[in-house]
Structure formats: C-alpha cells, structure tokens
Design a protein around this motif. Structure first.
Motif, PDB file in Angstrom:
ATOM      1  N   PHE A 188       1.036  -1.270   0.320  1.00 43.74           N
ATOM      2  CA  PHE A 188       0.212   0.173  -0.086  1.00 43.74           C
ATOM      3  C   PHE A 188       0.905   1.253   0.124  1.00 43.74           C
ATOM      4  CE2 PHE A 188      -2.932  -2.825   1.665  1.00 43.74           C
ATOM      5  CZ  PHE A 188      -4.311  -2.051   0.293  1.00 43.74           C
ATOM      6  N   PHE A 189       1.921   1.351   0.653  1.00 39.23           N
ATOM      7  CA  PHE A 189       2.723   1.933   0.423  1.00 39.23           C
ATOM      8  C   PHE A 189       3.112   2.533  -0.673  1.00 39.23           C
ATOM      9  CE2 PHE A 189       7.213   3.446   0.608  1.00 39.23           C
ATOM     10  CZ  PHE A 189       6.930   5.349   1.507  1.00 39.23           C
ATOM     11  N   VAL A 190       3.827   1.473  -1.526  1.00 35.21           N
ATOM     12  CA  VAL A 190       4.528   1.628  -2.968  1.00 35.21           C
ATOM     13  C   VAL A 190       3.100   1.917  -3.931  1.00 35.21           C
ATOM     14  CG1 VAL A 190       4.440   0.608  -5.036  1.00 35.21           C
ATOM     15  CG2 VAL A 190       6.065  -0.109  -3.115  1.00 35.21           C
ATOM     16  N   LEU A 191       2.031   1.697  -4.038  1.00 34.83           N
ATOM     17  CA  LEU A 191       0.412   2.203  -4.031  1.00 34.83           C
ATOM     18  C   LEU A 191       0.801   3.411  -4.115  1.00 34.83           C
ATOM     19  CD1 LEU A 191      -1.629   1.779  -5.871  1.00 34.83           C
ATOM     20  CD2 LEU A 191      -3.500   0.798  -3.854  1.00 34.83           C
ATOM     21  N   ALA A 192       0.746   4.433  -2.693  1.00 36.35           N
ATOM     22  CA  ALA A 192       0.306   5.535  -2.033  1.00 36.35           C
ATOM     23  C   ALA A 192       1.530   6.365  -2.929  1.00 36.35           C
ATOM     24  CB  ALA A 192       0.589   5.675  -0.687  1.00 36.35           C
ATOM     25  N   ILE A 193       2.397   5.654  -3.625  1.00 40.65           N
ATOM     26  CA  ILE A 193       3.919   6.554  -3.849  1.00 40.65           C
ATOM     27  C   ILE A 193       3.276   6.711  -5.559  1.00 40.65           C
ATOM     28  CG2 ILE A 193       6.265   7.258  -4.529  1.00 40.65           C
ATOM     29  CD1 ILE A 193       5.042   7.574  -1.867  1.00 40.65           C
ATOM     30  N   VAL A 194       2.967   5.473  -6.330  1.00 40.82           N
ATOM     31  CA  VAL A 194       2.755   5.823  -7.537  1.00 40.82           C
ATOM     32  C   VAL A 194       1.424   6.530  -7.708  1.00 40.82           C
ATOM     33  CG1 VAL A 194       2.141   4.136  -9.256  1.00 40.82           C
ATOM     34  CG2 VAL A 194       3.604   3.451  -8.268  1.00 40.82           C
ATOM     35  N   ALA A 195       0.736   6.526  -6.815  1.00 42.78           N
ATOM     36  CA  ALA A 195      -0.844   7.534  -7.111  1.00 42.78           C
ATOM     37  C   ALA A 195      -0.383   8.958  -7.015  1.00 42.78           C
ATOM     38  CB  ALA A 195      -1.836   7.223  -6.232  1.00 42.78           C
ATOM     39  N   ALA A 196       1.026   9.152  -5.674  1.00 41.52           N
ATOM     40  CA  ALA A 196       0.827  11.299  -6.040  1.00 41.52           C
ATOM     41  C   ALA A 196       1.843  11.534  -6.569  1.00 41.52           C
ATOM     42  CB  ALA A 196       1.851  10.660  -4.757  1.00 41.52           C
ATOM     43  N   ALA A 197       2.421  10.217  -7.558  1.00 38.49           N
ATOM     44  CA  ALA A 197       3.399  10.919  -8.353  1.00 38.49           C
ATOM     45  C   ALA A 197       2.233  11.151  -9.998  1.00 38.49           C
ATOM     46  CB  ALA A 197       4.427   9.612  -9.277  1.00 38.49           C
ATOM     47  N   VAL A 198       1.244  10.062 -10.094  1.00 37.99           N
ATOM     48  CA  VAL A 198       0.399  10.349 -10.999  1.00 37.99           C
ATOM     49  C   VAL A 198      -0.470  11.271 -10.987  1.00 37.99           C
ATOM     50  CG1 VAL A 198      -1.211   9.480 -12.430  1.00 37.99           C
ATOM     51  CG2 VAL A 198       0.955   7.936 -11.271  1.00 37.99           C
ATOM     52  N   GLY A 199      -0.594  11.491  -9.720  1.00 33.80           N
ATOM     53  CA  GLY A 199      -1.828  12.859  -8.987  1.00 33.80           C
ATOM     54  C   GLY A 199      -2.956  12.338  -8.585  1.00 33.80           C
ATOM     55  N   ALA A 200      -3.461  11.164  -8.062  1.00 34.40           N
ATOM     56  CA  ALA A 200      -4.356  10.960  -7.759  1.00 34.40           C
ATOM     57  C   ALA A 200      -3.904  11.707  -5.665  1.00 34.40           C
ATOM     58  CB  ALA A 200      -4.770   9.743  -8.049  1.00 34.40           C
ATOM     59  N   ARG A 201      -4.610  11.985  -5.938  1.00 38.34           N
ATOM     60  CA  ARG A 201      -4.678  12.406  -4.178  1.00 38.34           C
ATOM     61  C   ARG A 201      -5.393  11.563  -3.517  1.00 38.34           C
ATOM     62  NH1 ARG A 201      -3.125  18.831  -2.750  1.00 38.34           N
ATOM     63  NH2 ARG A 201      -1.260  19.214  -4.757  1.00 38.34           N
ATOM     64  N   GLY A 202      -6.431  11.542  -4.129  1.00 38.94           N
ATOM     65  CA  GLY A 202      -7.294  10.660  -3.316  1.00 38.94           C
ATOM     66  C   GLY A 202      -7.053   9.340  -3.136  1.00 38.94           C
ATOM     67  N   VAL A 203      -6.350   8.062  -2.920  1.00 37.64           N
ATOM     68  CA  VAL A 203      -5.635   7.663  -3.860  1.00 37.64           C
ATOM     69  C   VAL A 203      -4.584   6.909  -2.646  1.00 37.64           C
ATOM     70  CG1 VAL A 203      -5.013   5.364  -4.819  1.00 37.64           C
ATOM     71  CG2 VAL A 203      -6.916   6.503  -6.000  1.00 37.64           C
ATOM     72  N   ALA A 204      -3.856   8.621  -3.309  1.00 31.49           N
ATOM     73  CA  ALA A 204      -2.308   7.929  -2.344  1.00 31.49           C
ATOM     74  C   ALA A 204      -3.030   8.552  -0.850  1.00 31.49           C
ATOM     75  CB  ALA A 204      -1.998   9.232  -2.360  1.00 31.49           C
TER      76      ALA A 204
END
Length: 64
Positions: A24-40
C-alpha cells in the motif's frame, strides 16, 4: 534418559501485515506521482494501520 526439549516459536502471522503495508505504501507513492491525491491518501492510511498492527503483534510476540 532425558528427552531433549525444543522450543517452538509462537507464530502470530504478523509478517503478512508488513508485506501489505509495503504494498500500500508503494501504491500511495505511485498514486501521488500520477496526481491521484485521494487514492494516495487512502493507501497511506491503510499502510499506516497495517504497520501499527504489525508493531502491536510484534510487541505481543516478544512479551510472550
């Protein structure tokens, strides 16, 4: 004659929590890099909960 006694470690299954927290941490990092703040944000919250559960189980296992 005395029988040898071997200690069996207590298995609480805490390792799975650390694995999923890392996922989930890696998923949050990827989501933040893409710009999906809610998912991150949700992913980081789930990762934080899994890490806390892991720490609690590790402390309990060390005390027993």
């Amino acid at each position: 004659m005395l029988d040898s006694v071997t200690a069996v470690p207590l298995q609480m299954g805490g390792g799975g929590f650390l694995y999923w927290a890392l996922i989930f941490f890696v998923l949050a990092i990827v989501a933040a890099a893409v710009g999906a703040r809610g998912v991150a944000g949700v992913s980081m919250e789930i990762a934080r909960i899994f890490v806390l559960i892991f720490i609690i189980l590790a402390i309990v296992a060390l005390l027993l």
